[in-house]
Design a protein around this motif. Structure first.
Motif, PDB file in Angstrom:
ATOM      1  N   THR A  40       0.805  -1.226   0.000  1.00 27.13           N
ATOM      2  CA  THR A  40       0.000   0.000   0.000  1.00 27.13           C
ATOM      3  C   THR A  40       0.835   1.271   0.000  1.00 27.13           C
ATOM      4  OG1 THR A  40      -0.168  -0.113   2.419  1.00 27.13           O
ATOM      5  CG2 THR A  40      -1.938  -1.138   1.149  1.00 27.13           C
ATOM      6  N   GLU A  41       2.125   1.127   0.237  1.00 33.48           N
ATOM      7  CA  GLU A  41       2.974   2.322   0.267  1.00 33.48           C
ATOM      8  C   GLU A  41       3.215   2.839  -1.143  1.00 33.48           C
ATOM      9  OE1 GLU A  41       7.390   3.709   1.895  1.00 33.48           O
ATOM     10  OE2 GLU A  41       6.589   1.716   2.350  1.00 33.48           O
ATOM     11  N   LYS A  42       3.014   4.143  -1.322  1.00 31.17           N
ATOM     12  CA  LYS A  42       3.252   4.741  -2.631  1.00 31.17           C
ATOM     13  C   LYS A  42       4.746   4.757  -2.922  1.00 31.17           C
ATOM     14  CE  LYS A  42      -0.725   7.890  -2.468  1.00 31.17           C
ATOM     15  NZ  LYS A  42      -1.154   9.311  -2.494  1.00 31.17           N
ATOM     16  N   GLY A  94       1.475  -0.849  -4.570  1.00 31.25           N
ATOM     17  CA  GLY A  94       1.268   0.482  -4.023  1.00 31.25           C
ATOM     18  C   GLY A  94       1.126   1.571  -5.068  1.00 31.25           C
ATOM     19  N   VAL A  95       1.596   1.322  -6.282  1.00 26.30           N
ATOM     20  CA  VAL A  95       1.516   2.315  -7.349  1.00 26.30           C
ATOM     21  C   VAL A  95       0.085   2.507  -7.839  1.00 26.30           C
ATOM     22  CG1 VAL A  95       1.912   0.680  -9.241  1.00 26.30           C
ATOM     23  CG2 VAL A  95       2.647   3.064  -9.489  1.00 26.30           C
ATOM     24  N   ASN A  97      -2.691   3.871  -7.097  1.00 25.43           N
ATOM     25  CA  ASN A  97      -3.424   4.923  -6.407  1.00 25.43           C
ATOM     26  C   ASN A  97      -3.754   5.998  -7.426  1.00 25.43           C
ATOM     27  OD1 ASN A  97      -1.249   7.242  -6.184  1.00 25.43           O
ATOM     28  ND2 ASN A  97      -0.180   5.348  -5.601  1.00 25.43           N
ATOM     29  N   GLN A 100      -0.876   8.575  -8.708  1.00 26.34           N
ATOM     30  CA  GLN A 100       0.208   8.096  -9.551  1.00 26.34           C
ATOM     31  C   GLN A 100      -0.294   7.436 -10.827  1.00 26.34           C
ATOM     32  OE1 GLN A 100       2.533   5.831  -6.569  1.00 26.34           O
ATOM     33  NE2 GLN A 100       4.114   7.410  -6.741  1.00 26.34           N
ATOM     34  N   GLN A 121      -7.282  -0.484  -4.536  1.00 22.22           N
ATOM     35  CA  GLN A 121      -6.412  -0.447  -5.709  1.00 22.22           C
ATOM     36  C   GLN A 121      -7.163  -0.878  -6.958  1.00 22.22           C
ATOM     37  OE1 GLN A 121      -3.420  -3.010  -4.078  1.00 22.22           O
ATOM     38  NE2 GLN A 121      -2.252  -1.344  -3.139  1.00 22.22           N
TER      39      GLN A 121
END
Length: 282
Positions: A40-42, A94-95, A97, A100, A121
């Motif tokens: 989940t981290e960008k 994570g990307v 989102n 991004q 996502q």
């Protein structure tokens, strides 16, 4: 003597149960995947100015086409150099989102199998496509392991059934559909010989424009294995292997070709994928 016989019998029974459980887990994994975690981290991405960005996503939680994925990455890198694209390759979800995703002109599910995105996502990707983005899928991206109705309906328009088992890989003439958009067919011969693991779907893809097809009567479609029965059918003489469709304001492209590393040495296959990427960015 009886005790030894019982020990041997128990050991054989245990081995049989372990083997059966392993096979069951294998087929479950192929069909549904085992998502261990969702990233989940960008990620920190520096998007170059004046370059169209392409996201190559190769995460798998189902069957992994590892050799094909590894062979494809340098091909996509070279493709980016030829066209002046920024190629971002990752297996981290994570990307996906909204902030991004909107920076990318196209997203490729590169043999990505199983459930690889969480609910948020998935929503971000579907909204991205429907608002004008592009989603492209290669081979395993079209199996039935994703468990996501929107994805299956909009990328595929049909449902995966099986692939041949014996032989698993077969050569066939890939024919270019005469009515296909020339954006896909430019630079391709009218037909070429290609060896692959040919996916068989339950029906023709609905609402799609066919780009290429094989004669399904010229391959052995039998996919019966162990307790998996009633998989000895094909798609007939008109067996699509690449197609495109509109999704809201966006676009989708899928090809069932792409199982092995050798396909990335097939210049016609690579050219088809490159054409699809160019089309998706227009």
């Amino acid at each position: 003597m009886k005790k030894i016989f019982k020990v041997i019998l128990f050991s054989l029974l245990s081995l049989f149960l372990i083997f059966g459980a392993a096979i069951a887990i294998f087929f479950y994994k192929i069909s549904y995947g085992f998502p261990v975690s969702y990233e989940t981290e960008k990620p920190a991405i520096s998007f170059p100015q004046n370059q169209s960005a392409v996201l190559i996503f190769s995460k798998t939680t189902g069957f992994r086409h590892g050799e094909s994925i590894e062979a494809s990455l340098p091909v996509f890198t070279e493709m980016g150099k030829r066209n002046g694209w920024f190629i971002y390759q990752t297996e981290e979800g994570g990307v996906f989102n909204p902030e991004q995703l909107k920076q990318f002109k196209a997203v490729i599910f590169n043999n990505s199998t199983g459930r690889v995105l969480n609910d948020e996502q998935q929503q971000a990707l579907s909204q991205y496509v429907e608002a004008g983005g592009a989603l492209l899928g290669i081979h395993g991206a079209g199996d039935n392991s994703h468990n996501w109705n929107w994805y299956e309906q909009n990328l595929l328009g049909t449902r995966f059934s099986h692939h041949p088992i014996n032989p698993q890989f077969q050569k066939s003439d890939v024919h270019v559909e005469s009515s296909a958009d020339t954006a896909f067919t430019q630079g391709l011969p009218q037909s070429w010989v290609h060896e692959d693991e040919w996916y068989i779907f339950n029906s023709q893809p609905k609402g799609a424009q066919i780009i290429s097809y094989i004669n399904g009567d010229n391959i052995n479609p039998n996919g019966n294995i162990l307790w998996t029965k009633n998989k000895n059918f094909g798609m007939g003489p008109y067996h699509p292997v690449a197609w495109n469709r509109s999704v809201g304001k966006g676009k989708a492209f899928y090809t069932s070709m792409g199982h092995s590393n050798e396909v990335w040495q097939d210049t016609n296959f690579v050219h088809l994928v490159e054409n699809a990427l160019q089309w998706s960015m227009k």
